[in-house]
Design an enzyme around this catalytic site. Structure first.
Site, PDB file in Angstrom:
ATOM      1  N   SER A   1       9.597 -37.413  19.214  1.00 51.60           N
ATOM      2  CA  SER A   1       9.605 -38.430  18.156  1.00 51.60           C
ATOM      3  C   SER A   1       8.201 -38.906  17.765  1.00 51.60           C
ATOM      4  CB  SER A   1      10.505 -39.608  18.553  1.00 51.60           C
ATOM      5  OG  SER A   1      11.838 -39.159  18.689  1.00 51.60           O
TER       6      SER A   1
ATOM      7  N   PHE B   1       9.395 -26.037  14.132  1.00 51.00           N
ATOM      8  CA  PHE B   1      10.418 -26.111  13.067  1.00 51.00           C
ATOM      9  C   PHE B   1      11.837 -26.013  13.618  1.00 51.00           C
ATOM     10  CE2 PHE B   1       7.684 -24.272   9.307  1.00 51.00           C
ATOM     11  CZ  PHE B   1       6.910 -25.407   9.334  1.00 51.00           C
ATOM     12  N   LYS B   2      11.967 -25.586  14.869  1.00 52.78           N
ATOM     13  CA  LYS B   2      13.299 -25.326  15.451  1.00 52.78           C
ATOM     14  C   LYS B   2      14.062 -24.375  14.524  1.00 52.78           C
ATOM     15  CE  LYS B   2      12.989 -29.896  17.368  1.00 52.78           C
ATOM     16  NZ  LYS B   2      13.601 -30.882  18.205  1.00 52.78           N
TER      17      LYS B   2
ATOM     18  N   GLY C   1      13.846 -35.743  19.212  1.00 49.06           N
ATOM     19  CA  GLY C   1      14.809 -35.831  18.116  1.00 49.06           C
ATOM     20  C   GLY C   1      15.617 -37.108  18.077  1.00 49.06           C
TER      21      GLY C   1
ATOM     22  N   GLU D   1      15.371 -27.799  24.522  1.00 42.45           N
ATOM     23  CA  GLU D   1      16.593 -27.313  23.858  1.00 42.45           C
ATOM     24  C   GLU D   1      16.999 -25.952  24.406  1.00 42.45           C
ATOM     25  OE1 GLU D   1      15.234 -27.971  19.859  1.00 42.45           O
ATOM     26  OE2 GLU D   1      15.465 -30.122  20.161  1.00 42.45           O
TER      27      GLU D   1
ATOM     28  N   HIS E   1      11.080 -24.961  26.162  1.00 42.86           N
ATOM     29  CA  HIS E   1      11.483 -26.141  25.388  1.00 42.86           C
ATOM     30  C   HIS E   1      12.823 -26.662  25.913  1.00 42.86           C
ATOM     31  CE1 HIS E   1      12.738 -28.676  22.050  1.00 42.86           C
ATOM     32  NE2 HIS E   1      11.467 -28.723  21.705  1.00 42.86           N
TER      33      HIS E   1
ATOM     34  N   GLU F   1       7.310 -33.323  27.111  1.00 41.21           N
ATOM     35  CA  GLU F   1       8.300 -33.766  26.130  1.00 41.21           C
ATOM     36  C   GLU F   1       9.519 -34.341  26.855  1.00 41.21           C
ATOM     37  OE1 GLU F   1       7.912 -31.584  22.165  1.00 41.21           O
ATOM     38  OE2 GLU F   1       9.008 -30.242  23.479  1.00 41.21           O
TER      39      GLU F   1
HETATM   40  C1  PEP Z   1      10.259 -30.941  19.672  1.00 43.62           C
HETATM   41  O1  PEP Z   1      11.295 -30.383  19.411  1.00 43.62           O
HETATM   42  O2  PEP Z   1       9.392 -30.323  20.301  1.00 43.62           O
HETATM   43  C2  PEP Z   1      10.070 -32.344  19.253  1.00 43.62           C
HETATM   44  C3  PEP Z   1       9.087 -32.990  19.765  1.00 43.62           C
HETATM   45  O3  PEP Z   1      10.960 -32.853  18.337  1.00 43.62           O
HETATM   46  P1  PEP Z   1      10.897 -34.282  17.583  1.00 43.62           P
HETATM   47  O4  PEP Z   1       9.486 -34.497  17.138  1.00 43.62           O
HETATM   48  O5  PEP Z   1      11.846 -34.152  16.441  1.00 43.62           O
HETATM   49  O6  PEP Z   1      11.326 -35.311  18.582  1.00 43.62           O
END
Ligand code: PEP
Length: 228
Positions: free
Chosen positions: A187, A7-8, A157, A84, A82, A151
């Site tokens: 995504s 959910f961030k 995102g 971020e 992650h 990722e």
């Molecule tokens: C994430 O933040 O782990 C992620 C995969 O985000 P998104 O699906 O929005 O790209």
């Protein structure tokens, strides 16, 4: 298959409780489902994991939570590394490894995220593998409660997922290093999840923005249920 929602910094506690109630109306079958809400929405539920935690029981670490706070909610799953947190919050590999080792010692199921930025991807798979290997420094890849989340930074995102070929070759390379399940994130949407889950060595997905809608997330789990 593993299907996880990140959910961030979205949703309140009230919204998260409602979401979980909706989500649990379905049968997950053999799919391992996890939801990572913000700290303020942590609740005691086997589906819930934390997006981050400090590597200590408690202490003078303003703005953080540690083992004591996670234990209150019986949280046993944690997301570490992650992109971020690496790139926006500036977490170093050394600090990430410290977190990993602390929560490993405490038996947590660890979703460990790795992934390269665009300039590295542009150099090709060897550069990507070298980059990811650095993100494995200090990490026990034989830990039995480990899940790797691949990722690519440029796919998170952005609405632009990695191609099937890019996912396939990267997961194949990571698989050479560990027996842990490897999930893909970046995504993942309703219109590409089926194709992504069909790729060799893809053991599930980590979903950000598309997971915020519980109906969409439930449909994603339905698709994963068809896979073994
Ligand atoms: C994430 O933040 O782990 C992620 C995969 O985000 P998104 O699906 O929005 O790209």
């Amino acid at each position: 298959m593993i299907v996880a929602a990140n959910f961030k910094m979205h949703k309140t506690r009230k919204e998260t409780i409602k979401y979980l109630k909706e989500l649990k109306r379905m049968d997950f079958k053999d799919v391992e489902v996890r939801v990572f809400p913000p700290f303020s929405a942590l609740i005691e539920d086997e589906l819930i994991g934390a997006q981050n935690a400090y590597p200590a029981i408690n202490g003078a670490y303003t703005g953080e939570i540690g083992l004591e706070q996670l234990n209150e909610f019986n949280i046993k799953t944690l997301l570490i590394g992650h992109s971020e947190r690496r790139h926006i919050l500036g977490e170093t590999q050394e600090f990430i490894a410290e977190k990993f080792n602390f929560y490993k010692q405490n038996g947590f199921r660890i979703f460990y995220c790795v992934g390269e930025p665009l300039e590295v991807r542009k150099k090709g798979i060897e550069a990507v593998v070298d980059y990811i290997k650095k993100q494995f420094e200090g990490i026990d890849l034989n830990y039995e409660n480990l899940v790797i989340a691949y990722e690519p930074v440029w796919a998170i995102g952005t609405g632009v997922s990695a191609s099937s070929e890019e996912i396939k070759e990267t997961h194949r390379e990571i698989k050479k290093l560990t027996k842990a399940p490897i999930i893909y994130g970046g995504s993942v949407k309703l219109n590409n999840i089926k194709e992504i889950l069909e790729i060799e060595n893809v053991d599930g997905v980590l979903v950000g923005s598309a997971s915020l809608d519980v109906d969409v997330f439930r449909q994603m789990i339905e698709i994963a249920k068809e896979k073994k």
